[in-house]
Design a protein around this motif. Sequence first.
Motif, PDB file in Angstrom:
ATOM      1  N   VAL A 298       0.830  -1.199  -0.127  1.00 20.80           N
ATOM      2  CA  VAL A 298       0.028  -0.062   0.027  1.00 20.80           C
ATOM      3  C   VAL A 298       0.816   1.164  -0.056  1.00 20.80           C
ATOM      4  N   ASN A 299       0.953   1.937  -0.938  1.00 16.71           N
ATOM      5  CA  ASN A 299       1.812   3.288  -1.096  1.00 16.71           C
ATOM      6  C   ASN A 299       0.666   4.391  -1.564  1.00 16.71           C
ATOM      7  N   ASP A 300      -0.567   4.133  -1.815  1.00 16.30           N
ATOM      8  CA  ASP A 300      -1.582   5.213  -2.205  1.00 16.30           C
ATOM      9  C   ASP A 300      -2.829   4.828  -1.573  1.00 16.30           C
ATOM     10  N   ILE A 301      -3.505   5.913  -1.300  1.00 17.06           N
ATOM     11  CA  ILE A 301      -4.815   5.544  -0.821  1.00 17.06           C
ATOM     12  C   ILE A 301      -5.959   6.915  -1.353  1.00 17.06           C
ATOM     13  N   THR A 302      -6.855   6.487  -1.504  1.00 16.74           N
ATOM     14  CA  THR A 302      -8.007   7.395  -2.174  1.00 16.74           C
ATOM     15  C   THR A 302      -8.692   8.480  -1.277  1.00 16.74           C
ATOM     16  N   SER A 303      -9.392   9.348  -1.523  1.00 14.91           N
ATOM     17  CA  SER A 303      -9.843  10.275  -0.460  1.00 14.91           C
ATOM     18  C   SER A 303     -11.307   9.653   0.067  1.00 14.91           C
ATOM     19  N   ASP A 304     -11.765   8.488  -0.941  1.00 14.99           N
ATOM     20  CA  ASP A 304     -13.074   7.947  -0.332  1.00 14.99           C
ATOM     21  C   ASP A 304     -12.536   7.020   0.464  1.00 14.99           C
TER      22      ASP A 304
ATOM     23  N   THR B 242      -2.787  10.051  10.417  1.00 15.22           N
ATOM     24  CA  THR B 242      -2.605  11.499   9.755  1.00 15.22           C
ATOM     25  C   THR B 242      -2.027  12.416  10.642  1.00 15.22           C
ATOM     26  N   VAL B 243      -0.708  12.718  10.284  1.00 18.76           N
ATOM     27  CA  VAL B 243       0.184  13.548  11.004  1.00 18.76           C
ATOM     28  C   VAL B 243       0.820  14.656  10.255  1.00 18.76           C
ATOM     29  N   PRO B 244       1.141  15.714  10.780  1.00 21.51           N
ATOM     30  CA  PRO B 244       1.994  16.857  10.067  1.00 21.51           C
ATOM     31  C   PRO B 244       3.256  16.282   9.589  1.00 21.51           C
ATOM     32  N   TYR B 245       3.790  16.730   8.408  1.00 21.18           N
ATOM     33  CA  TYR B 245       4.976  16.148   7.862  1.00 21.18           C
ATOM     34  C   TYR B 245       6.071  16.743   8.764  1.00 21.18           C
ATOM     35  N   GLU B 246       7.048  16.065   8.954  1.00 21.09           N
ATOM     36  CA  GLU B 246       8.369  16.535   9.660  1.00 21.09           C
ATOM     37  C   GLU B 246       9.382  15.494   8.815  1.00 21.09           C
ATOM     38  N   GLU B 247      10.875  15.893   9.203  1.00 19.46           N
ATOM     39  CA  GLU B 247      11.949  15.228   8.722  1.00 19.46           C
ATOM     40  C   GLU B 247      11.993  13.874   9.377  1.00 19.46           C
ATOM     41  N   ALA B 248      11.665  13.968  10.775  1.00 19.19           N
ATOM     42  CA  ALA B 248      11.857  12.812  11.539  1.00 19.19           C
ATOM     43  C   ALA B 248      11.112  11.653  10.833  1.00 19.19           C
ATOM     44  N   LEU B 249      10.041  12.060  10.198  1.00 19.61           N
ATOM     45  CA  LEU B 249       9.245  10.952   9.403  1.00 19.61           C
ATOM     46  C   LEU B 249      10.177   9.798   8.697  1.00 19.61           C
ATOM     47  N   LYS B 250      11.406  10.328   8.100  1.00 17.51           N
ATOM     48  CA  LYS B 250      12.055   9.554   7.256  1.00 17.51           C
ATOM     49  C   LYS B 250      12.933   8.754   7.871  1.00 17.51           C
ATOM     50  N   THR B 251      12.995   8.737   9.251  1.00 15.97           N
ATOM     51  CA  THR B 251      13.876   7.729  10.182  1.00 15.97           C
ATOM     52  C   THR B 251      12.897   6.858  10.704  1.00 15.97           C
ATOM     53  N   LEU B 252      11.562   6.990  10.501  1.00 12.79           N
ATOM     54  CA  LEU B 252      10.712   5.653  11.436  1.00 12.79           C
ATOM     55  C   LEU B 252      10.070   5.000  10.462  1.00 12.79           C
ATOM     56  N   PRO B 253       9.518   3.898  10.903  1.00 19.31           N
ATOM     57  CA  PRO B 253       9.173   2.721  10.010  1.00 19.31           C
ATOM     58  C   PRO B 253       7.727   3.145   9.888  1.00 19.31           C
ATOM     59  N   LEU B 254       7.840   3.962   9.058  1.00 15.88           N
ATOM     60  CA  LEU B 254       6.228   4.418   8.488  1.00 15.88           C
ATOM     61  C   LEU B 254       6.376   4.935   6.895  1.00 15.88           C
ATOM     62  N   THR B 255       5.306   4.597   6.438  1.00 18.80           N
ATOM     63  CA  THR B 255       5.339   5.005   5.044  1.00 18.80           C
ATOM     64  C   THR B 255       4.366   5.933   4.647  1.00 18.80           C
ATOM     65  N   ILE B 256       4.834   7.111   3.968  1.00 15.72           N
ATOM     66  CA  ILE B 256       4.010   8.223   3.629  1.00 15.72           C
ATOM     67  C   ILE B 256       3.248   7.937   2.489  1.00 15.72           C
ATOM     68  N   LEU B 257       1.818   7.912   2.479  1.00 13.94           N
ATOM     69  CA  LEU B 257       0.887   7.596   1.511  1.00 13.94           C
ATOM     70  C   LEU B 257       0.424   8.613   0.643  1.00 13.94           C
ATOM     71  N   SER B 258       0.828   8.705  -0.825  1.00 16.51           N
ATOM     72  CA  SER B 258       0.211   9.388  -1.687  1.00 16.51           C
ATOM     73  C   SER B 258      -1.473   9.488  -1.395  1.00 16.51           C
ATOM     74  N   ILE B 259      -2.321  10.521  -1.664  1.00 20.59           N
ATOM     75  CA  ILE B 259      -3.563  10.505  -1.843  1.00 20.59           C
ATOM     76  C   ILE B 259      -3.943  10.706  -3.288  1.00 20.59           C
ATOM     77  N   ASP B 260      -4.853   9.998  -3.755  1.00 18.69           N
ATOM     78  CA  ASP B 260      -5.399   9.935  -5.200  1.00 18.69           C
ATOM     79  C   ASP B 260      -4.339  10.139  -6.004  1.00 18.69           C
ATOM     80  N   GLY B 261      -3.019   9.528  -5.950  1.00 14.65           N
ATOM     81  CA  GLY B 261      -1.944   9.621  -6.655  1.00 14.65           C
ATOM     82  C   GLY B 261      -1.045  10.745  -6.756  1.00 14.65           C
TER      83      GLY B 261
END
Length: 274
Positions: free
Chosen positions: A120-126, A201-220
Amino acid sequence: MIRIIFAHSLLLLLCSCTNLSPPPVPVETTSTIKIGGSAETYDVIKLLTTAYQDQTTDVEFDFFPPSQTSGGIQGIKSNVIDIGGVSRMITPQETGNQLTYVPLVKTPLVVVAHSSVTGVNDITSDQINAIYSGQIDNWQALGGPDEDIVLFDFVEDENEKQVLRQTYLGDDLAIVPTAIVFAEDDELLETAAITKFSMATVPYEEALKTLPLTILSIDGVSPSNQNLRSGKYAMSLPLGVVLNKEASTAAESFLDFVTGPNGKQILTDNNYIY
């Protein structure tokens, strides 16, 4: 008697010729600017204060423990702090005749999934709407593993939740009762990072890159600077500050730096959008 008078006169003469008063106390020239308010603003404000102190040595910054936008506003109105961080637009009713609002940058709100959620790398608004309402409760519906979605959410009065509602959920959507609700960003993010099959759903910060989390695109659409600037990526928090309209000279000088070419260049160099 004459000798006594003579000795007394001599003592007065010696005292008048000798400076026995203490040396003058040096005048304190360093100003202290007190900062408080929204936790989301602290990274960008600290970036700017550090750069400002590289240029001047007569200002110190005292950061209060981070709180919320309401704390920044009330801190200014109560004369407890000089600059209050805010993570939403401020209404004219809130500024009134006392406060000045200065926008700084905007930062994306991002949907993240724990790295255990594969495929899972993308999620739709629906799908966002359906997960928060409970209509979708398993990652398999999004092409992921056959595992229940562990949803982490903010309390309703948090700015992040208000932006999420305005963008995707709507005002009246009832949140699924199994959602685990947090009042603080740090606690939510730390828990999401250690919880398998979680989503938040969280505010973006540089620390996210170091955590075991995937930032999902929304509607591509990814939360890139280009997409945020163009408006293609819709979900973001406006970060700014408030100060008293009769602010101290030191606070006004700092804000002049922040909003001037040097401050804007620092924001640009650090990938902030303003």
